[in-house]
Design a protein around this motif. Structure first.
Motif, mmCIF file in Angstrom:
data_model
loop_
_atom_site.group_PDB
_atom_site.id
_atom_site.type_symbol
_atom_site.label_atom_id
_atom_site.label_comp_id
_atom_site.label_asym_id
_atom_site.label_seq_id
_atom_site.Cartn_x
_atom_site.Cartn_y
_atom_site.Cartn_z
ATOM 1 N N GLY A 141 -23.251 -99.679 -39.059
ATOM 2 C CA GLY A 141 -21.845 -100.012 -38.856
ATOM 3 C C GLY A 141 -20.856 -99.083 -39.527
ATOM 4 N N LEU A 142 -21.269 -97.873 -39.865
ATOM 5 C CA LEU A 142 -20.364 -96.875 -40.442
ATOM 6 C C LEU A 142 -20.206 -95.706 -39.471
ATOM 7 N N ALA A 143 -19.162 -94.935 -39.660
ATOM 8 C CA ALA A 143 -18.873 -93.820 -38.762
ATOM 9 C C ALA A 143 -19.559 -92.547 -39.259
ATOM 10 N N SER A 182 -25.437 -110.444 -53.168
ATOM 11 C CA SER A 182 -24.867 -111.367 -54.151
ATOM 12 C C SER A 182 -23.492 -110.937 -54.641
ATOM 13 N N ALA A 183 -23.210 -109.628 -54.615
ATOM 14 C CA ALA A 183 -21.921 -109.149 -55.122
ATOM 15 C C ALA A 183 -20.860 -109.059 -54.035
ATOM 16 N N LEU A 184 -21.191 -109.506 -52.817
ATOM 17 C CA LEU A 184 -20.272 -109.368 -51.692
ATOM 18 C C LEU A 184 -19.559 -110.677 -51.385
ATOM 19 N N ASP A 185 -18.395 -110.577 -50.723
ATOM 20 C CA ASP A 185 -17.692 -111.765 -50.252
ATOM 21 C C ASP A 185 -18.532 -112.477 -49.204
ATOM 22 N N VAL A 186 -18.278 -113.773 -49.026
ATOM 23 C CA VAL A 186 -19.107 -114.581 -48.119
ATOM 24 C C VAL A 186 -19.076 -114.032 -46.697
ATOM 25 N N SER A 187 -17.902 -113.642 -46.199
ATOM 26 C CA SER A 187 -17.801 -113.124 -44.831
ATOM 27 C C SER A 187 -18.565 -111.813 -44.690
ATOM 28 N N ILE A 188 -18.514 -110.971 -45.735
ATOM 29 C CA ILE A 188 -19.245 -109.700 -45.702
ATOM 30 C C ILE A 188 -20.747 -109.958 -45.808
ATOM 31 N N ASN A 194 -26.688 -110.424 -40.898
ATOM 32 C CA ASN A 194 -26.870 -110.337 -39.443
ATOM 33 C C ASN A 194 -27.282 -108.931 -39.028
ATOM 34 N N MET A 195 -26.703 -107.941 -39.685
ATOM 35 C CA MET A 195 -27.087 -106.559 -39.396
ATOM 36 C C MET A 195 -28.549 -106.315 -39.766
ATOM 37 N N MET A 196 -28.987 -106.850 -40.912
ATOM 38 C CA MET A 196 -30.374 -106.685 -41.331
ATOM 39 C C MET A 196 -31.326 -107.359 -40.346
ATOM 40 N N LYS A 197 -30.952 -108.514 -39.833
ATOM 41 C CA LYS A 197 -31.791 -109.204 -38.844
ATOM 42 C C LYS A 197 -31.885 -108.410 -37.546
ATOM 43 N N ASP A 198 -30.749 -107.850 -37.111
ATOM 44 C CA ASP A 198 -30.751 -107.046 -35.884
ATOM 45 C C ASP A 198 -31.639 -105.813 -36.048
ATOM 46 N N ILE A 199 -31.536 -105.167 -37.208
ATOM 47 C CA ILE A 199 -32.355 -103.977 -37.464
ATOM 48 C C ILE A 199 -33.831 -104.347 -37.516
ATOM 49 N N GLN A 200 -34.144 -105.520 -38.083
ATOM 50 C CA GLN A 200 -35.535 -105.965 -38.146
ATOM 51 C C GLN A 200 -36.110 -106.186 -36.748
ATOM 52 N N GLU A 201 -35.316 -106.778 -35.852
ATOM 53 C CA GLU A 201 -35.781 -106.987 -34.483
ATOM 54 C C GLU A 201 -36.003 -105.663 -33.763
ATOM 55 N N PHE A 209 -37.018 -110.554 -49.368
ATOM 56 C CA PHE A 209 -35.598 -110.852 -49.580
ATOM 57 C C PHE A 209 -35.451 -111.686 -50.848
ATOM 58 N N ILE A 210 -34.956 -111.047 -51.907
ATOM 59 C CA ILE A 210 -34.800 -111.692 -53.205
ATOM 60 C C ILE A 210 -33.361 -112.172 -53.347
ATOM 61 N N ALA A 211 -33.173 -113.454 -53.628
ATOM 62 C CA ALA A 211 -31.809 -113.993 -53.726
ATOM 63 C C ALA A 211 -31.835 -115.332 -54.441
ATOM 64 N N HIS A 212 -30.655 -115.805 -54.838
ATOM 65 C CA HIS A 212 -30.551 -117.163 -55.359
ATOM 66 C C HIS A 212 -29.634 -118.018 -54.497
ATOM 67 N N ASP A 213 -29.134 -117.460 -53.398
ATOM 68 C CA ASP A 213 -28.331 -118.217 -52.435
ATOM 69 C C ASP A 213 -29.289 -118.851 -51.421
ATOM 70 N N LEU A 214 -29.570 -120.132 -51.610
ATOM 71 C CA LEU A 214 -30.589 -120.795 -50.798
ATOM 72 C C LEU A 214 -30.225 -120.863 -49.320
ATOM 73 N N SER A 215 -28.944 -121.081 -49.018
ATOM 74 C CA SER A 215 -28.547 -121.183 -47.620
ATOM 75 C C SER A 215 -28.770 -119.858 -46.893
ATOM 76 N N MET A 216 -28.488 -118.745 -47.567
ATOM 77 C CA MET A 216 -28.698 -117.443 -46.942
ATOM 78 C C MET A 216 -30.185 -117.146 -46.807
ATOM 79 N N VAL A 217 -30.974 -117.540 -47.795
ATOM 80 C CA VAL A 217 -32.422 -117.337 -47.728
ATOM 81 C C VAL A 217 -33.015 -118.135 -46.567
ATOM 82 N N LYS A 218 -32.540 -119.355 -46.386
ATOM 83 C CA LYS A 218 -33.026 -120.183 -45.272
ATOM 84 C C LYS A 218 -32.704 -119.530 -43.936
ATOM 85 N N TYR A 219 -31.529 -118.906 -43.856
ATOM 86 C CA TYR A 219 -31.073 -118.303 -42.604
ATOM 87 C C TYR A 219 -31.908 -117.089 -42.212
#
Length: 312
Positions: A141-143, A182-188, A194-201, A209-219
């Motif tokens: 997503g960068l130019a 973890s250091a990013l805003d929720v929208s970012i 979503n970008m990581m999921k698209d690249i994985q597909e 995926f190491i994190a402490h945000d359970l909702s994002m880990v579930k997603y």
């Protein structure tokens, strides 16, 4: 999964840090898990539970104290030969938590992203190198014209995309994402995940995926491991962990997730858990964890019975 061979197999991994002649910190103590090709394995737990240490041990930024790590049928836990080191560096990459700290402020983005190509000689001409860098920038997503900018000229989300591009350009089989959102805003965060999921597909890359945000880990994760005090206390699919948590620590983590409804939030019961007063011994209580399976206890009585057996 049953017919697939695991891409990464970690067996009884231990990572101790000697603090003095008589005292060592057991950051990771006997952790085992598997990651299959193309899947995302989420590793969750509170700060200090050993998540990042596991990631750094797997990619060999740290030399494991004990245990066996097998990556793509190659054992990488002992002393590595030159060929094994080169294979590991090209097929396993890491996205670090703080993009500003992990990106060289004196180098332009094009130099940062292309460094792996330069080290491992993965291009024949400068034109091919520049085309690869431009292609990966577009993918995240960068130019392409961003190659001549420095890290401080980007926002936090853009810098993290640069870190992701640096990992992806090697076309690795496994990427270790160490709290990369973890250091990013929720929208970012949502955009990056979503970008990581698209690249994985598209590429079939596997993620730790190491994190402490359970909702994002579930997603993002297909399977999840719950880490506490250096021990893997529970492992299972995302649905199993969130719908039928077995371990009291997992229950306490899930109960701490805020509910986006003020009426329900006021009624939310937070479960507290203290290992030192729980009576559970992690060294005895992990016998129920079988690789790739999840123990489901249907009633509280069954859970109490399991706890007594684990601590007997």
């Amino acid at each position: 999964m049953e017919n697939k061979k695991p891409l990464l197999k970690v067996q009884n991994l231990k990572q101790y840090f000697r603090m003095s002649a008589k005292f060592s910190v057991k950051a990771v103590d006997g952790v085992s898990f598997e990651i299959y090709p193309g899947e995302t394995y989420g590793l969750v737990g509170e700060s200090g539970s050993g998540k990042s240490t596991i990631g750094r041990s797997v990619i060999r930024l740290l030399d494991p104290t004990a245990g066996k790590i097998t990556f793509d049928d190659k054992e990488i836990s002992g002393k590595l030969s030159k060929s094994d080191t080169e294979y590991l560096r090209t097929n396993m990459q890491m996205i670090f938590q703080d993009p500003m700290a992990s990106l060289n402020p004196r180098k332009k983005v094009g130099e940062i992203i292309g460094e792996g190509l330069d080290i491992h000689h993965l291009y024949k001409t400068n034109k091919e190198r520049n085309e690869k860098i431009a292609r990966i920038l577009k993918k995240v997503g960068l130019a392409p014209e961003h190659v001549d900018r420095y890290p401080h000229q980007f926002s936090g989300g853009q810098r993290q995309r640069v870190g992701i591009a640096r990992a992806l350009i090697m076309n690795p089989k496994l990427i270790i994402a160490d709290e990369c959102i973890s250091a990013l805003d929720v929208s970012i965060q949502a955009q990056v995940v979503n970008m990581m999921k698209d690249i994985q597909e598209e590429t079939g890359t596997a993620y730790l995926f190491i994190a402490h945000d359970l909702s994002m880990v579930k997603y993002i994760s297909s399977r999840i491991g719950v880490l506490h005090l250096g021990h893997l206390v529970e492992s299972g699919t995302s649905d199993e962990i969130f719908s039928r948590p077995v371990h009291p620590y997992t229950r306490s983590l899930l109960s701490a997730i805020p509910v986006p409804n003020p009426i329900l939030e006021r009624k939310r019961d937070v479960i507290t858990y203290d290992y030192y007063t729980s009576g559970i011994d992690y060294k005895k209580g992990t016998d129920h964890l079988i690789e790739g399976t999840h123990t489901v206890l249907s009633t509280d009585e069954e859970f109490e019975t399991w706890t007594k057996q684990a601590t007997a």
